[in-house]
Design a protein around this motif. Structure first.
Motif, PDB file in Angstrom:
ATOM      1  N   PHE A   1     -26.472  85.088   2.506  1.00 21.24           N
ATOM      2  CA  PHE A   1     -27.925  85.133   2.327  1.00 21.24           C
ATOM      3  C   PHE A   1     -28.558  86.011   3.411  1.00 21.24           C
ATOM      4  O   PHE A   1     -29.404  86.855   3.121  1.00 21.24           O
ATOM      5  N   SER A   2     -28.128  85.793   4.669  1.00 22.76           N
ATOM      6  CA  SER A   2     -28.678  86.601   5.761  1.00 22.76           C
ATOM      7  C   SER A   2     -28.413  88.083   5.508  1.00 22.76           C
ATOM      8  O   SER A   2     -29.303  88.910   5.626  1.00 22.76           O
ATOM      9  N   VAL A   3     -27.170  88.403   5.118  1.00 19.76           N
ATOM     10  CA  VAL A   3     -26.814  89.804   4.870  1.00 19.76           C
ATOM     11  C   VAL A   3     -27.674  90.380   3.745  1.00 19.76           C
ATOM     12  O   VAL A   3     -28.276  91.451   3.885  1.00 19.76           O
TER      13      VAL A   3
ATOM     14  N   ILE B   1     -22.795  85.425  -8.337  1.00 20.65           N
ATOM     15  CA  ILE B   1     -23.457  85.722  -7.055  1.00 20.65           C
ATOM     16  C   ILE B   1     -24.024  84.431  -6.455  1.00 20.65           C
ATOM     17  O   ILE B   1     -23.943  84.203  -5.256  1.00 20.65           O
ATOM     18  N   GLY B   2     -24.564  83.567  -7.327  1.00 19.07           N
ATOM     19  CA  GLY B   2     -25.099  82.279  -6.870  1.00 19.07           C
ATOM     20  C   GLY B   2     -23.997  81.413  -6.283  1.00 19.07           C
ATOM     21  O   GLY B   2     -24.152  80.838  -5.212  1.00 19.07           O
ATOM     22  N   PHE B   3     -22.859  81.368  -6.951  1.00 19.49           N
ATOM     23  CA  PHE B   3     -21.719  80.581  -6.462  1.00 19.49           C
ATOM     24  C   PHE B   3     -21.272  81.080  -5.089  1.00 19.49           C
ATOM     25  O   PHE B   3     -20.933  80.291  -4.198  1.00 19.49           O
ATOM     26  N   LEU B   4     -21.286  82.396  -4.906  1.00 17.76           N
ATOM     27  CA  LEU B   4     -20.781  82.988  -3.654  1.00 17.76           C
ATOM     28  C   LEU B   4     -21.812  82.968  -2.518  1.00 17.76           C
ATOM     29  O   LEU B   4     -21.511  83.371  -1.404  1.00 17.76           O
ATOM     30  N   LEU B   5     -23.030  82.495  -2.822  1.00 17.24           N
ATOM     31  CA  LEU B   5     -24.088  82.523  -1.797  1.00 17.24           C
ATOM     32  C   LEU B   5     -23.852  81.474  -0.698  1.00 17.24           C
ATOM     33  O   LEU B   5     -23.644  80.302  -0.962  1.00 17.24           O
TER      34      LEU B   5
ATOM     35  N   VAL C   1     -33.791  77.068  -1.612  1.00 14.18           N
ATOM     36  CA  VAL C   1     -34.914  77.860  -1.104  1.00 14.18           C
ATOM     37  C   VAL C   1     -34.475  79.307  -0.884  1.00 14.18           C
ATOM     38  O   VAL C   1     -35.181  80.243  -1.243  1.00 14.18           O
ATOM     39  N   MET C   2     -33.272  79.461  -0.341  1.00 11.09           N
ATOM     40  CA  MET C   2     -32.769  80.812  -0.086  1.00 11.09           C
ATOM     41  C   MET C   2     -32.640  81.584  -1.397  1.00 11.09           C
ATOM     42  O   MET C   2     -33.052  82.732  -1.500  1.00 11.09           O
ATOM     43  N   ALA C   3     -32.034  80.940  -2.414  1.00 10.43           N
ATOM     44  CA  ALA C   3     -31.810  81.594  -3.699  1.00 10.43           C
ATOM     45  C   ALA C   3     -33.133  82.060  -4.303  1.00 10.43           C
ATOM     46  O   ALA C   3     -33.225  83.150  -4.882  1.00 10.43           O
ATOM     47  N   THR C   4     -34.187  81.250  -4.151  1.00  8.12           N
ATOM     48  CA  THR C   4     -35.487  81.628  -4.695  1.00  8.12           C
ATOM     49  C   THR C   4     -36.005  82.881  -4.009  1.00  8.12           C
ATOM     50  O   THR C   4     -36.524  83.789  -4.655  1.00  8.12           O
ATOM     51  N   SER C   5     -35.843  82.929  -2.695  1.00  9.65           N
ATOM     52  CA  SER C   5     -36.427  84.049  -1.969  1.00  9.65           C
ATOM     53  C   SER C   5     -35.681  85.365  -2.216  1.00  9.65           C
ATOM     54  O   SER C   5     -36.191  86.427  -1.948  1.00  9.65           O
ATOM     55  N   LEU C   6     -34.455  85.269  -2.736  1.00 12.27           N
ATOM     56  CA  LEU C   6     -33.710  86.502  -3.019  1.00 12.27           C
ATOM     57  C   LEU C   6     -34.136  87.139  -4.348  1.00 12.27           C
ATOM     58  O   LEU C   6     -33.832  88.298  -4.605  1.00 12.27           O
ATOM     59  N   GLY C   7     -34.846  86.360  -5.168  1.00 10.99           N
ATOM     60  CA  GLY C   7     -35.220  86.800  -6.517  1.00 10.99           C
ATOM     61  C   GLY C   7     -35.741  88.231  -6.602  1.00 10.99           C
ATOM     62  O   GLY C   7     -35.244  89.036  -7.380  1.00 10.99           O
ATOM     63  N   VAL C   8     -36.720  88.542  -5.771  1.00 13.58           N
ATOM     64  CA  VAL C   8     -37.393  89.843  -5.844  1.00 13.58           C
ATOM     65  C   VAL C   8     -36.420  91.000  -5.605  1.00 13.58           C
ATOM     66  O   VAL C   8     -36.566  92.068  -6.199  1.00 13.58           O
ATOM     67  N   LYS C   9     -35.433  90.768  -4.772  1.00  7.95           N
ATOM     68  CA  LYS C   9     -34.504  91.862  -4.430  1.00  7.95           C
ATOM     69  C   LYS C   9     -33.430  92.070  -5.499  1.00  7.95           C
ATOM     70  O   LYS C   9     -32.662  93.003  -5.430  1.00  7.95           O
ATOM     71  N   MET C  10     -33.402  91.140  -6.479  1.00  5.62           N
ATOM     72  CA  MET C  10     -32.272  91.152  -7.416  1.00  5.62           C
ATOM     73  C   MET C  10     -32.598  91.851  -8.740  1.00  5.62           C
ATOM     74  O   MET C  10     -31.880  91.658  -9.718  1.00  5.62           O
ATOM     75  N   GLU C  11     -33.669  92.646  -8.780  1.00  4.65           N
ATOM     76  CA  GLU C  11     -34.072  93.265 -10.052  1.00  4.65           C
ATOM     77  C   GLU C  11     -32.982  94.134 -10.669  1.00  4.65           C
ATOM     78  O   GLU C  11     -32.857  94.230 -11.878  1.00  4.65           O
TER      79      GLU C  11
END
Lengths: 235, 104
Positions: free
Chosen positions: A119-121, A110-114, A90-100
């Motif tokens: 995620f909070s940062v 980045i996914g491995f290190l999440l 769920v967290m990974a999905t919500s980061l999508g928009v910021k990752m353009e």
């Protein structure tokens, strides 16, 4: 043009290190505790290193070791680990928009290190995230985690017994530190957590499920009950 | 030196990384079904609450008093400071001081 880009990258790396350093420092005592626990559970230094370097998920690693010691079969351990980590989906999905702005090739890294913390940062970062920034936000805590796991394993014999006993509380303290801030302003979260605690106490004292499976069943059952109550509007 | 648990570690690594990597790569900007998201949203609360409860239920009886006091300290520090590092350090520190004081 290239020089400007390099300058920006250096700036992003510095920003990433500065913001993730406190997270890395926070990992020190838990990583040492993990190294110690793994050593006391009979794992080799290589096992312990690989756990931290390849899995890089505190709660899952502690859980996996506890389940190994309890003699839970691999499948049970795998299901527990998977369940605990589903939240990151769920967290990974919500980061999508910021990752353009992030380079596509770097996304697996980045996914491995999440983690919960990175995620909070990342989600509290105001601007769009750059590749270098996203990598370093995850990389610094990773290096602390892996490094201090190994140190924890190696200093196992040197540390005074009383300090070792004290470090064992680190795990529960970490779970508390992850849970409390998120339930603080969230009545549903408090109710669901209490339901889960209550259900687990019953399961624990009934003692009909093997260790490990009691956690899996407890999580699924209380999540389902919480979900139904929330859908019905009861909480 | 060989790794006795190598297969298990690889399996754990796959099950930890895949949800994150696959979601980031393929589900970027896509919406997942609300019902499923609602269910997943509850898991962190239930799993953490269960792990904390388990920590209390399975604690070593010999160090019960320091453990309970340290856990209460952790709750307070986490509530007021919302810091991972401070919560853990205060928990371990309280535990260490109490063990020394009580001569356990």
């Amino acid at each position: 043009m290239n020089r400007v880009r390099e300058k920006n990258t250096t700036k992003d790396i510095k920003k990433g290190i500065a913001i993730s350093l406190p997270v890395g420092i926070g990992y020190i005592s838990i990583a040492i505790a993990f190294g110690l626990l793994a050593r006391n559970s009979g794992l080799t230094l290589l096992d312990t290193f690989l756990f931290s370097a390849m899995v890089f998920a505190g709660a899952s690693q502690f859980m996996a070791i506890e389940l190994i010691v309890a003699g839970v079969p691999t499948l049970g351990i795998a299901i527990s680990v998977f369940l605990i980590n589903l939240r990151l989906l769920v967290m990974a999905t919500s980061l999508g928009v910021k990752m353009e702005r992030v380079n596509k090739k770097s996304i697996p890294l980045i996914g491995f290190l999440l983690t919960d913390e990175s995620f909070s940062v990342l989600s509290f970062t105001k601007d769009k995230i750059s590749t270098a920034y996203a990598i370093f936000v995850g990389l610094i805590p990773y290096l602390f985690w892996v490094g201090f796991t190994v140190i924890g394993y190696l200093v196992g014999d040197i540390l005074p017994e009383k300090l070792k006993m004290s470090l064992e509380i680190g795990l529960t303290a970490m779970f508390i530190a992850l849970l409390i801030p998120s339930v603080k302003r969230n009545l549903k979260g408090i109710v669901v957590s209490l339901i889960a605690a209550f259900i687990y106490i019953i399961i624990f004292y009934l003692n009909i499920l093997p260790t490990g499976w009691d956690i899996v069943v407890g999580i699924l059952l209380s999540t389902l009950i919480g979900y139904i109550l929330i859908r019905k509007g009861t909480i | 030196m060989k790794s006795e648990y190598f297969l298990l570690i690889v399996l754990c690594a796959i099950l930890t990384s895949c949800p994150k990597i696959i979601t980031m790569t393929f589900l970027k900007d896509k919406k997942i079904k609300k019902e499923f998201k609602d269910f997943l949203d509850i898991i962190p609360y239930t799993s953490l609450a269960i792990l904390i409860t388990r920590g209390v239920l399975t604690m070593d009886k010999q160090i019960m008093v320091p453990t309970i006091i340290s856990i209460i300290v952790c709750f307070f520090v986490s509530y007021f400071r919302e810091s991972l590092a401070q919560t853990i350090i205060s928990g371990v520190g309280t535990m260490y001081i109490l063990i020394l004081l009580l001569g356990i």
